[in-house]
Write a protein that holds these residues in place. Structure first.
Motif, mmCIF file in Angstrom:
data_model
loop_
_atom_site.group_PDB
_atom_site.id
_atom_site.type_symbol
_atom_site.label_atom_id
_atom_site.label_comp_id
_atom_site.label_asym_id
_atom_site.label_seq_id
_atom_site.Cartn_x
_atom_site.Cartn_y
_atom_site.Cartn_z
ATOM 1 N N VAL A 233 -43.124 -12.962 -39.104
ATOM 2 C CA VAL A 233 -42.252 -13.123 -37.939
ATOM 3 C C VAL A 233 -43.121 -13.484 -36.739
ATOM 4 O O VAL A 233 -44.179 -12.862 -36.525
ATOM 5 N N GLU A 236 -43.740 -11.605 -32.304
ATOM 6 C CA GLU A 236 -43.251 -10.261 -32.584
ATOM 7 C C GLU A 236 -42.615 -9.674 -31.324
ATOM 8 O O GLU A 236 -43.244 -9.650 -30.269
ATOM 9 N N ASP A 241 -40.924 -6.078 -36.294
ATOM 10 C CA ASP A 241 -41.611 -7.359 -36.429
ATOM 11 C C ASP A 241 -43.108 -7.141 -36.616
ATOM 12 O O ASP A 241 -43.741 -7.764 -37.488
#
Length: 255
Positions: A233, A236, A241
């Motif tokens: 991801v 973040e 995440d």
């Protein structure tokens, strides 16, 4: 994305291969920011290495300025000296990896925008006969405490299953690739336990050490650090995440 330019010992001159890589970066079309960080090995005095790393960063910056267009901005041109080495200088190969300039490449994101990296099949979800050499696989639930090479307890079951697969397939060889989150001013993160700047490597190495203690031969396991490349991801925005990006994946080298 990060790209690294490497230098000969004591030098801040670009070779033809490095110029070709920089030419390629200058052709990128998105609106981007380049942050440039010079680095050194530990040979020489602290002051000498700081100046040398600054010269390396400035050399890369000056070359790029002659190539880029208005869509690329150069920011944070810094010489770090020897303070943030990613290797221990125990061999010429490792020293060579410290003699570099890192170029961090980022694009502008809209508020709340995220991108998802490539997902890999689970190493535990396939029969060995179905696995392909050189393919990358995930290790589900193997994530780490921020800034440390200690994995969360949720990964224990996965790692014991990994051990059993290696034990039951004695010809198998693998590479463990560590990842970090969040630290985009360095190639790799700081390991708060060891006070080194190779956190992604120490995470992979911790799992290697665990497998060795279970009886798997060291020669069958390679550990490497990927820094914050290939995040699951990005950027973040939550602790979830960040946890997803603190991980180790596995590459099948031989079966």
């Amino acid at each position: 994305m990060i790209q690294s330019i490497y230098f000969a010992h004591g030098s801040y001159e670009l070779d033809k291969q490095s110029e070709k890589k920089l030419d390629s970066l200058a052709q990128l079309k998105n609106n981007l920011k380049f942050r440039i960080f010079g680095n050194c090995d530990s040979v020489g005095s602290i002051n000498y290495n700081r100046i040398l790393s600054e010269n390396r960063a400035n050399t890369v910056s000056k070359y790029l300025k002659t190539k880029i267009t208005d869509n690329i901005k150069l920011e944070n041109i810094v010489g770090l000296g020897e303070e943030k080495q990613i290797n221990d200088n125990s061999s010429e190969e490792l020293r060579g990896k410290n003699r570099r300039v890192d170029i961090f490449i980022d694009r502008e994101f809209a508020e709340g925008e995220k991108i998802s990296g490539k997902t890999f099949p689970s190493f535990l979800g396939l029969k060995v006969s179905e696995m392909k050499v050189q393919n990358t696989y995930s290790l589900p639930n193997v994530n780490f405490i921020g800034g440390r090479h200690i994995w969360l307890s949720s990964g224990n079951e996965t790692l014991f299953q990994l051990f059993k697969i290696l034990r039951d397939n004695p010809a198998m060889e693998v590479e463990l690739q560590g990842h970090i989150c969040c630290d985009y001013d360095n190639f790799d993160g700081k390991d708060l336990d060891l006070n080194t700047f190779n956190l992604s490597y120490t995470r992979a190495s911790a799992i290697k050490e665990f497998l060795q203690k279970q009886g798997i031969e060291s020669s069958r396991i390679k550990a490497s650090g990927q820094g914050h490349l290939d995040p699951v991801v990005y950027p973040e925005q939550t602790e979830v995440d960040r946890t997803k990006n603190r991980r180790v994946v596995i590459v099948l080298l031989k079966k």
